[in-house]
Scaffold this active site. Structure first.
Site, PDB file in Angstrom:
ATOM      1  N   LYS A 195       4.133   2.399  64.917  1.00 58.99           N
ATOM      2  CA  LYS A 195       3.744   1.467  63.863  1.00 58.99           C
ATOM      3  C   LYS A 195       4.687   1.746  62.710  1.00 58.99           C
ATOM      4  O   LYS A 195       4.602   2.784  62.063  1.00 58.99           O
ATOM      5  CB  LYS A 195       2.290   1.697  63.455  1.00 58.99           C
ATOM      6  CG  LYS A 195       1.835   0.703  62.409  1.00 58.99           C
ATOM      7  CD  LYS A 195       0.535   1.105  61.763  1.00 58.99           C
ATOM      8  CE  LYS A 195       0.556   0.618  60.336  1.00 58.99           C
ATOM      9  NZ  LYS A 195      -0.534   1.172  59.549  1.00 58.99           N
ATOM     10  N   GLY A 232      -5.703   0.553  51.609  1.00 59.24           N
ATOM     11  CA  GLY A 232      -6.778   1.308  50.971  1.00 59.24           C
ATOM     12  C   GLY A 232      -7.465   0.596  49.817  1.00 59.24           C
ATOM     13  O   GLY A 232      -8.348   1.158  49.188  1.00 59.24           O
ATOM     14  N   ALA A 258      -4.504  -3.272  57.118  1.00 62.47           N
ATOM     15  CA  ALA A 258      -4.644  -2.790  55.736  1.00 62.47           C
ATOM     16  C   ALA A 258      -5.349  -3.774  54.809  1.00 62.47           C
ATOM     17  O   ALA A 258      -5.110  -4.977  54.858  1.00 62.47           O
ATOM     18  CB  ALA A 258      -3.296  -2.422  55.134  1.00 62.47           C
ATOM     19  N   GLY A 259      -6.192  -3.226  53.979  1.00 65.87           N
ATOM     20  CA  GLY A 259      -6.828  -4.007  52.925  1.00 65.87           C
ATOM     21  C   GLY A 259      -8.246  -4.454  53.201  1.00 65.87           C
ATOM     22  O   GLY A 259      -8.936  -4.957  52.311  1.00 65.87           O
ATOM     23  N   ASN A 280      -8.476   1.808  58.351  1.00 60.50           N
ATOM     24  CA  ASN A 280      -8.776   3.231  58.251  1.00 60.50           C
ATOM     25  C   ASN A 280      -9.760   3.492  57.112  1.00 60.50           C
ATOM     26  O   ASN A 280     -10.917   3.851  57.312  1.00 60.50           O
ATOM     27  CB  ASN A 280      -7.475   4.017  58.043  1.00 60.50           C
ATOM     28  CG  ASN A 280      -7.646   5.529  58.159  1.00 60.50           C
ATOM     29  OD1 ASN A 280      -6.703   6.247  58.430  1.00 60.50           O
ATOM     30  ND2 ASN A 280      -8.835   6.079  57.964  1.00 60.50           N
ATOM     31  N   THR A 281      -9.307   3.213  55.874  1.00 62.28           N
ATOM     32  CA  THR A 281     -10.126   3.536  54.701  1.00 62.28           C
ATOM     33  C   THR A 281     -11.479   2.828  54.707  1.00 62.28           C
ATOM     34  O   THR A 281     -12.488   3.414  54.285  1.00 62.28           O
ATOM     35  CB  THR A 281      -9.352   3.172  53.415  1.00 62.28           C
ATOM     36  OG1 THR A 281      -8.056   3.751  53.500  1.00 62.28           O
ATOM     37  CG2 THR A 281     -10.052   3.705  52.179  1.00 62.28           C
TER      38      THR A 281
END
Lengths: 72, 257
Positions: free
Chosen positions: B100, B161, B187-188, B209-210
């Site tokens: 990635k 994040g 992301a986001g 992830n976050t």
């Protein structure tokens, strides 16, 4: 230590013995060879070469592995 | 959805939710969250081995590479040189040719440096890597990445994040119409509805992830995300009704008094 050499492993200065191979370095640092990558003076080594390649005075060794991460 | 598998560069993926492995309390929580999420692709970062304290566990002792597709990232790389170096290290560490690819533009936004991204992708593709690029929600860049050989693109929903959700759904939709490769929204994402929306718009997968690791209860959020992605995918395939300004009765007039 006889024939001592100075090397940097992951940024840390270490005194090591002359003639030690990368494989021996990993063993003595208690690092399993599977799932690590070793960069010797910016050259990425094949795992098969760990047993032959010796570290020399002034060498910079980077031992890398996978850690938790998503994006950064 | 066993009949609805995601295929990228000849590899088949069961789950359309991909997850990161950062920011968890410990590896046990990471493992449990991944299990509950149902994800079969997990991203990992490449870092120096801790040579002074060898008592620390290894992530891959918890996340079995035989069970999961391990997707190394180049997180933290701000130059083409670094991103290429980390990709090569990841491959040498021995999981696969998958990477990635992230080439970041600045620390405040962590937006991709798309010029650097394309340059790094070209180098890595030539070396046989399967490059999954983390890119901006820019359809032109997405097309360029596909043209040079990326088998999927990973546009962001919002800054990494940030939890802002999909800030530009129209750009994502244009990307989906522009390129013919799988789109993984990366992301986001902040909560389950963001993930469901991404899938409803037609994303092929969502990576986060976050949103899970940073939730007050990461394990519950992992499960929520599993259902959200599943629901969003089903809704996308089902085809939503058009939006109309006025009401349409759903009960018949016939038979009324």
């Amino acid at each position: 230590m006889q024939n001592a050499i100075e090397i940097h492993v992951n940024g840390e200065a270490k005194t090591w013995r002359s003639g030690a191979t990368v494989a021996e370095l990993l063993t003595e640092l208690d690092i399993k060879t599977e799932r690590v990558a070793v960069e010797l003076n910016l050259e990425i080594l094949d795992r098969a070469a760990f047993g032959q390649r010796q570290v020399k005075d002034g060498d910079r060794v980077e031992i890398m592995s996978f850690i938790g991460g998503g994006s950064f | 959805m066993t009949d609805d598998r995601l295929i990228i560069a000849g590899r088949e993926f069961k789950s359309r939710l991909w997850v990161g492995t950062g920011k968890y309390k410990d590896f046990a929580e990471t493992k449990k969250a991944i299990e509950l999420s149902g994800a079969d692709v997990v991203t990992v970062a490449v870092r120096r081995v801790n040579i002074t304290d060898r008592s620390k566990d290894n992530l891959l002792d918890y996340i079995d590479p035989k069970k999961y597709t391990i997707l190394p990232n180049t997180a933290g790389c701000y130059t083409v040189e670094d991103a290429v170096r980390y990709s090569r290290l990841a491959r040498a560490a021995g999981v696969s040719d998958l990477v990635k690819l992230e080439v970041l533009g600045d620390e405040k936004t962590l937006f991709p440096d798309t010029a650097g991204l394309i340059e790094a992708a070209k180098i890595l593709i030539k070396e046989g890597f399967i490059v999954l690029p983390y890119t901006n929600d820019d359809p032109i860049v997405a097309k360029k990445l596909v043209d040079i050989g990326c088998p999927a693109v990973m546009p962001l929903a919002a800054p990494i994040g940030s939890g802002l959700g999909i800030r530009n759904p129209y750009n994502l939709k244009i990307i989906m119409e522009t390129v013919k490769v799988p789109i993984i929204v990366d992301a986001g994402v902040g909560t389950a509805s963001d993930a469901a929306l991404a899938m409803e718009y037609g994303a092929d997968a969502v990576l986060m992830n976050t949103a899970i690791a940073g939730a007050q209860d990461p394990l519950a959020m992992a499960e929520a995300m599993k259902y959200a992605v599943h629901a969003g995918r089903l809704a996308y395939k089902a085809g939503r009704i058009p939006r109309k300004l006025y009401a349409t009765a759903s009960s018949p007039i016939e038979g009324m008094l």
